[in-house]
Scaffold this motif. Sequence first.
Motif, PDB file in Angstrom:
ATOM      1  N   LEU A  74      -5.063  -3.760  -7.684  1.00 47.39           N
ATOM      2  CA  LEU A  74      -6.071  -3.401  -8.447  1.00 47.39           C
ATOM      3  C   LEU A  74      -5.743  -2.081  -8.693  1.00 47.39           C
ATOM      4  N   GLY A  75      -6.682  -1.527  -9.681  1.00 51.57           N
ATOM      5  CA  GLY A  75      -6.340  -0.094 -10.082  1.00 51.57           C
ATOM      6  C   GLY A  75      -7.488   0.892  -9.511  1.00 51.57           C
ATOM      7  N   MET A  76      -6.987   0.725  -8.017  1.00 46.11           N
ATOM      8  CA  MET A  76      -7.743   1.558  -7.041  1.00 46.11           C
ATOM      9  C   MET A  76      -7.136   1.522  -5.828  1.00 46.11           C
ATOM     10  N   GLU A  77      -7.118   2.583  -4.849  1.00 46.16           N
ATOM     11  CA  GLU A  77      -6.629   2.515  -3.410  1.00 46.16           C
ATOM     12  C   GLU A  77      -7.285   3.236  -2.270  1.00 46.16           C
ATOM     13  N   VAL A  78      -7.121   3.004  -1.217  1.00 46.01           N
ATOM     14  CA  VAL A  78      -7.660   3.953  -0.311  1.00 46.01           C
ATOM     15  C   VAL A  78      -6.564   4.591   0.496  1.00 46.01           C
ATOM     16  N   ALA A  79      -6.693   6.091   0.818  1.00 44.91           N
ATOM     17  CA  ALA A  79      -5.755   6.898   1.213  1.00 44.91           C
ATOM     18  C   ALA A  79      -6.228   7.340   2.472  1.00 44.91           C
ATOM     19  N   PHE A  80      -4.872   7.559   3.463  1.00 43.66           N
ATOM     20  CA  PHE A  80      -5.323   7.890   4.798  1.00 43.66           C
ATOM     21  C   PHE A  80      -4.075   9.227   4.911  1.00 43.66           C
ATOM     22  N   SER A  81      -4.780  10.223   5.421  1.00 42.92           N
ATOM     23  CA  SER A  81      -3.894  11.307   5.485  1.00 42.92           C
ATOM     24  C   SER A  81      -3.263  11.579   7.097  1.00 42.92           C
ATOM     25  N   GLY A 109       4.330  19.624  -2.783  1.00 35.53           N
ATOM     26  CA  GLY A 109       4.545  19.709  -1.623  1.00 35.53           C
ATOM     27  C   GLY A 109       4.162  18.775  -0.569  1.00 35.53           C
ATOM     28  N   GLN A 110       3.172  17.896  -1.174  1.00 38.46           N
ATOM     29  CA  GLN A 110       2.470  16.654  -0.334  1.00 38.46           C
ATOM     30  C   GLN A 110       3.438  15.574  -0.229  1.00 38.46           C
ATOM     31  N   THR A 111       3.828  15.111   0.786  1.00 30.81           N
ATOM     32  CA  THR A 111       4.330  13.638   1.266  1.00 30.81           C
ATOM     33  C   THR A 111       3.516  12.535   0.907  1.00 30.81           C
ATOM     34  N   VAL A 112       3.799  11.572  -0.035  1.00 30.91           N
ATOM     35  CA  VAL A 112       3.121  10.618  -0.211  1.00 30.91           C
ATOM     36  C   VAL A 112       3.801   9.329  -0.214  1.00 30.91           C
ATOM     37  N   GLY A 113       3.339   8.161   0.358  1.00 30.40           N
ATOM     38  CA  GLY A 113       4.020   6.944   0.288  1.00 30.40           C
ATOM     39  C   GLY A 113       2.897   5.653   0.031  1.00 30.40           C
ATOM     40  N   TYR A 114       3.321   4.552  -0.724  1.00 29.99           N
ATOM     41  CA  TYR A 114       2.270   3.730  -0.862  1.00 29.99           C
ATOM     42  C   TYR A 114       2.628   2.122  -0.232  1.00 29.99           C
ATOM     43  N   LEU A 115       1.661   1.594  -0.182  1.00 32.50           N
ATOM     44  CA  LEU A 115       1.916   0.093   0.915  1.00 32.50           C
ATOM     45  C   LEU A 115       0.887  -0.539   0.056  1.00 32.50           C
ATOM     46  N   ARG A 116       0.972  -2.055   0.406  1.00 36.62           N
ATOM     47  CA  ARG A 116      -0.210  -2.857   0.070  1.00 36.62           C
ATOM     48  C   ARG A 116      -0.602  -3.593   1.564  1.00 36.62           C
ATOM     49  N   ASP A 117      -1.900  -3.679   1.763  1.00 38.76           N
ATOM     50  CA  ASP A 117      -2.174  -4.499   3.119  1.00 38.76           C
ATOM     51  C   ASP A 117      -2.007  -5.908   3.088  1.00 38.76           C
ATOM     52  N   ILE A 118      -2.446  -6.757   3.903  1.00 41.71           N
ATOM     53  CA  ILE A 118      -2.165  -8.109   3.847  1.00 41.71           C
ATOM     54  C   ILE A 118      -2.957  -8.733   3.030  1.00 41.71           C
ATOM     55  N   ASN A 119      -4.012  -8.177   2.137  1.00 38.08           N
ATOM     56  CA  ASN A 119      -4.885  -8.709   1.366  1.00 38.08           C
ATOM     57  C   ASN A 119      -4.436  -8.339  -0.089  1.00 38.08           C
ATOM     58  N   LEU A 122      -4.054  -1.743  -2.317  1.00 38.33           N
ATOM     59  CA  LEU A 122      -3.094  -0.551  -2.198  1.00 38.33           C
ATOM     60  C   LEU A 122      -3.534   0.330  -1.139  1.00 38.33           C
ATOM     61  N   ILE A 123      -2.613   1.125  -0.462  1.00 38.88           N
ATOM     62  CA  ILE A 123      -2.932   2.150   0.623  1.00 38.88           C
ATOM     63  C   ILE A 123      -1.924   3.274   0.294  1.00 38.88           C
ATOM     64  N   GLU A 124      -2.547   4.246   0.216  1.00 46.05           N
ATOM     65  CA  GLU A 124      -1.765   5.484  -0.069  1.00 46.05           C
ATOM     66  C   GLU A 124      -1.694   6.407   1.423  1.00 46.05           C
ATOM     67  N   LEU A 125      -0.428   6.572   1.795  1.00 40.86           N
ATOM     68  CA  LEU A 125      -0.326   7.377   3.331  1.00 40.86           C
ATOM     69  C   LEU A 125       0.167   8.666   2.546  1.00 40.86           C
ATOM     70  N   CYS A 126      -0.414   9.889   3.240  1.00 39.05           N
ATOM     71  CA  CYS A 126      -0.008  11.213   2.722  1.00 39.05           C
ATOM     72  C   CYS A 126      -0.348  12.168   3.600  1.00 39.05           C
ATOM     73  N   THR A 127       0.340  13.437   3.500  1.00 40.18           N
ATOM     74  CA  THR A 127       0.063  14.461   4.315  1.00 40.18           C
ATOM     75  C   THR A 127      -1.129  15.261   3.854  1.00 40.18           C
ATOM     76  N   PRO A 128      -1.819  15.941   4.354  1.00 42.82           N
ATOM     77  CA  PRO A 128      -3.209  16.704   3.968  1.00 42.82           C
ATOM     78  C   PRO A 128      -2.758  17.587   3.033  1.00 42.82           C
ATOM     79  N   ILE A 129      -3.542  17.671   2.054  1.00 42.80           N
ATOM     80  CA  ILE A 129      -3.278  18.794   0.936  1.00 42.80           C
ATOM     81  C   ILE A 129      -3.876  20.292   1.467  1.00 42.80           C
ATOM     82  N   THR A 130      -2.809  21.015   1.253  1.00 46.07           N
ATOM     83  CA  THR A 130      -3.172  22.257   1.849  1.00 46.07           C
ATOM     84  C   THR A 130      -3.243  23.344   0.724  1.00 46.07           C
ATOM     85  N   ASP A 131      -3.954  24.377   0.832  1.00 51.31           N
ATOM     86  CA  ASP A 131      -4.440  25.408  -0.226  1.00 51.31           C
ATOM     87  C   ASP A 131      -3.226  26.382  -0.056  1.00 51.31           C
TER      88      ASP A 131
END
Length: 131
Positions: A74-81, A109-119, A122-131
């Motif tokens: 689907l055209g949405m994701e949940v992201a976890f840092s 500078g952010q590290t980002v990867g994408y996965l799909r859960d068992i359903n 879409l899940i994004e795993l990322c480092t926190p965004i820093t200023d």
Amino acid sequence: MVKFAYTIFYVQDVVKTIEFYERAFGFRRTFIADTAEFGQLDTGSTALSFSSIDLITGEITDGFIKSDISKKPLGMEVAFSTENVEQAYQAALDAGATKVAAPSVKPWGQTVGYLRDINGFLIELCTPITD
């Protein structure tokens, strides 16, 4: 004032989904209804929740698009840092997630990867965004 309370994913099996998120990311369940039609995880300041497709079908009578692992996400994701995207990414794969895009460093500078859960969500795993 309106407050963001939680996000709900509609799934076939609430308990199985919660167990996946516990194994994949170390989240802790805070609630599962006796009927197993609804459950929540403690993911930080906003809860991640799951409801059975059967339960919501009675509320949304015109239907909705169900997530399906065999179709495009689907055209949405949940992201976890996390500070260690690669480790979290591998743990999710080991728990049953499906690889979409391996972690990589973005131009900002952010590290980002994408996965799909068992359903199929879409899940994004990322480092926190820093200023």
